[in-house]
Design a protein around this motif. Sequence first.
Motif, PDB file in Angstrom:
ATOM      1  N   MET A   1       0.855  -1.170   0.000  1.00 51.18           N
ATOM      2  CA  MET A   1       0.000   0.000   0.000  1.00 51.18           C
ATOM      3  C   MET A   1       0.903   1.236   0.000  1.00 51.18           C
ATOM      4  O   MET A   1       1.750   1.388   0.862  1.00 51.18           O
ATOM      5  CB  MET A   1      -0.903  -0.032   1.241  1.00 51.18           C
ATOM      6  CG  MET A   1      -1.998   0.984   1.202  1.00 51.18           C
ATOM      7  SD  MET A   1      -3.161   0.913   2.596  1.00 51.18           S
ATOM      8  CE  MET A   1      -3.856  -0.705   2.444  1.00 51.18           C
ATOM      9  N   GLU A   2       0.716   2.084  -0.972  1.00 48.31           N
ATOM     10  CA  GLU A   2       1.516   3.289  -1.095  1.00 48.31           C
ATOM     11  C   GLU A   2       1.091   4.301  -0.028  1.00 48.31           C
ATOM     12  O   GLU A   2      -0.082   4.432   0.292  1.00 48.31           O
ATOM     13  CB  GLU A   2       1.310   3.884  -2.492  1.00 48.31           C
ATOM     14  CG  GLU A   2       2.341   4.897  -2.859  1.00 48.31           C
ATOM     15  CD  GLU A   2       2.218   5.331  -4.316  1.00 48.31           C
ATOM     16  OE1 GLU A   2       2.926   6.262  -4.672  1.00 48.31           O
ATOM     17  OE2 GLU A   2       1.431   4.738  -5.063  1.00 48.31           O
ATOM     18  N   GLU A   3       2.087   5.027   0.539  1.00 50.62           N
ATOM     19  CA  GLU A   3       1.767   6.006   1.570  1.00 50.62           C
ATOM     20  C   GLU A   3       2.752   7.163   1.556  1.00 50.62           C
ATOM     21  O   GLU A   3       3.848   7.049   1.011  1.00 50.62           O
ATOM     22  CB  GLU A   3       1.722   5.374   2.956  1.00 50.62           C
ATOM     23  CG  GLU A   3       3.070   4.972   3.507  1.00 50.62           C
ATOM     24  CD  GLU A   3       2.990   4.380   4.912  1.00 50.62           C
ATOM     25  OE1 GLU A   3       2.004   3.709   5.239  1.00 50.62           O
ATOM     26  OE2 GLU A   3       3.934   4.591   5.674  1.00 50.62           O
ATOM     27  N   ILE A   4       2.316   8.276   2.157  1.00 53.62           N
ATOM     28  CA  ILE A   4       3.193   9.426   2.356  1.00 53.62           C
ATOM     29  C   ILE A   4       3.018   9.924   3.779  1.00 53.62           C
ATOM     30  O   ILE A   4       1.964   9.761   4.389  1.00 53.62           O
ATOM     31  CB  ILE A   4       2.899  10.582   1.370  1.00 53.62           C
ATOM     32  CG1 ILE A   4       1.448  11.062   1.492  1.00 53.62           C
ATOM     33  CG2 ILE A   4       3.254  10.201  -0.043  1.00 53.62           C
ATOM     34  CD1 ILE A   4       1.140  12.330   0.724  1.00 53.62           C
ATOM     35  N   PHE A   5       4.078  10.526   4.310  1.00 49.18           N
ATOM     36  CA  PHE A   5       4.022  11.182   5.609  1.00 49.18           C
ATOM     37  C   PHE A   5       4.046  12.674   5.365  1.00 49.18           C
ATOM     38  O   PHE A   5       4.898  13.181   4.632  1.00 49.18           O
ATOM     39  CB  PHE A   5       5.208  10.769   6.482  1.00 49.18           C
ATOM     40  CG  PHE A   5       5.327  11.568   7.746  1.00 49.18           C
ATOM     41  CD1 PHE A   5       4.333  11.525   8.713  1.00 49.18           C
ATOM     42  CD2 PHE A   5       6.425  12.377   7.971  1.00 49.18           C
ATOM     43  CE1 PHE A   5       4.437  12.261   9.880  1.00 49.18           C
ATOM     44  CE2 PHE A   5       6.549  13.120   9.130  1.00 49.18           C
ATOM     45  CZ  PHE A   5       5.542  13.060  10.092  1.00 49.18           C
ATOM     46  N   ILE A   6       3.108  13.388   5.961  1.00 45.78           N
ATOM     47  CA  ILE A   6       3.050  14.846   5.828  1.00 45.78           C
ATOM     48  C   ILE A   6       3.422  15.433   7.182  1.00 45.78           C
ATOM     49  O   ILE A   6       2.637  15.416   8.136  1.00 45.78           O
ATOM     50  CB  ILE A   6       1.669  15.317   5.357  1.00 45.78           C
ATOM     51  CG1 ILE A   6       1.358  14.667   3.997  1.00 45.78           C
ATOM     52  CG2 ILE A   6       1.627  16.845   5.259  1.00 45.78           C
ATOM     53  CD1 ILE A   6      -0.017  14.938   3.469  1.00 45.78           C
ATOM     54  N   LYS A   7       4.658  15.893   7.267  1.00 48.83           N
ATOM     55  CA  LYS A   7       5.241  16.360   8.524  1.00 48.83           C
ATOM     56  C   LYS A   7       4.446  17.508   9.147  1.00 48.83           C
ATOM     57  O   LYS A   7       4.255  17.551  10.357  1.00 48.83           O
ATOM     58  CB  LYS A   7       6.687  16.784   8.282  1.00 48.83           C
ATOM     59  CG  LYS A   7       7.416  17.206   9.520  1.00 48.83           C
ATOM     60  CD  LYS A   7       8.853  17.552   9.222  1.00 48.83           C
ATOM     61  CE  LYS A   7       9.586  17.955  10.479  1.00 48.83           C
ATOM     62  NZ  LYS A   7      10.992  18.244  10.228  1.00 48.83           N
ATOM     63  N   GLN A   8       3.989  18.443   8.327  1.00 49.64           N
ATOM     64  CA  GLN A   8       3.302  19.626   8.833  1.00 49.64           C
ATOM     65  C   GLN A   8       2.045  19.295   9.632  1.00 49.64           C
ATOM     66  O   GLN A   8       1.626  20.052  10.497  1.00 49.64           O
ATOM     67  CB  GLN A   8       2.931  20.588   7.688  1.00 49.64           C
ATOM     68  CG  GLN A   8       4.117  21.199   6.989  1.00 49.64           C
ATOM     69  CD  GLN A   8       4.677  20.324   5.867  1.00 49.64           C
ATOM     70  OE1 GLN A   8       4.557  19.113   5.851  1.00 49.64           O
ATOM     71  NE2 GLN A   8       5.333  20.958   4.910  1.00 49.64           N
TER      72      GLN A   8
END
Length: 69
Positions: A1-8
């Motif tokens: 499963m593709e994912e991203i982390f959004i730090k803000q």
Amino acid sequence: MEEIFIKQTNTTIRVDEGNKVLLAFDVVDGIVDENSEGILAEVSPFMYDEIKNRLSVNPQEYGVDCVDK
């Protein structure tokens, strides 16, 4: 499963291709809280652009609208 982390926003976004939804998880102290899972329906313009550009998906195809509050 593709994912991203959004730090803000301390949020991880995952693409659920099978159900055609985007899932959001809180990140606490660098660890994804799997119990915080939620289906995205509305996001800010910033989040919308992050999803579109970094995941290379059209958020609207996953039921996510861009709202400017």
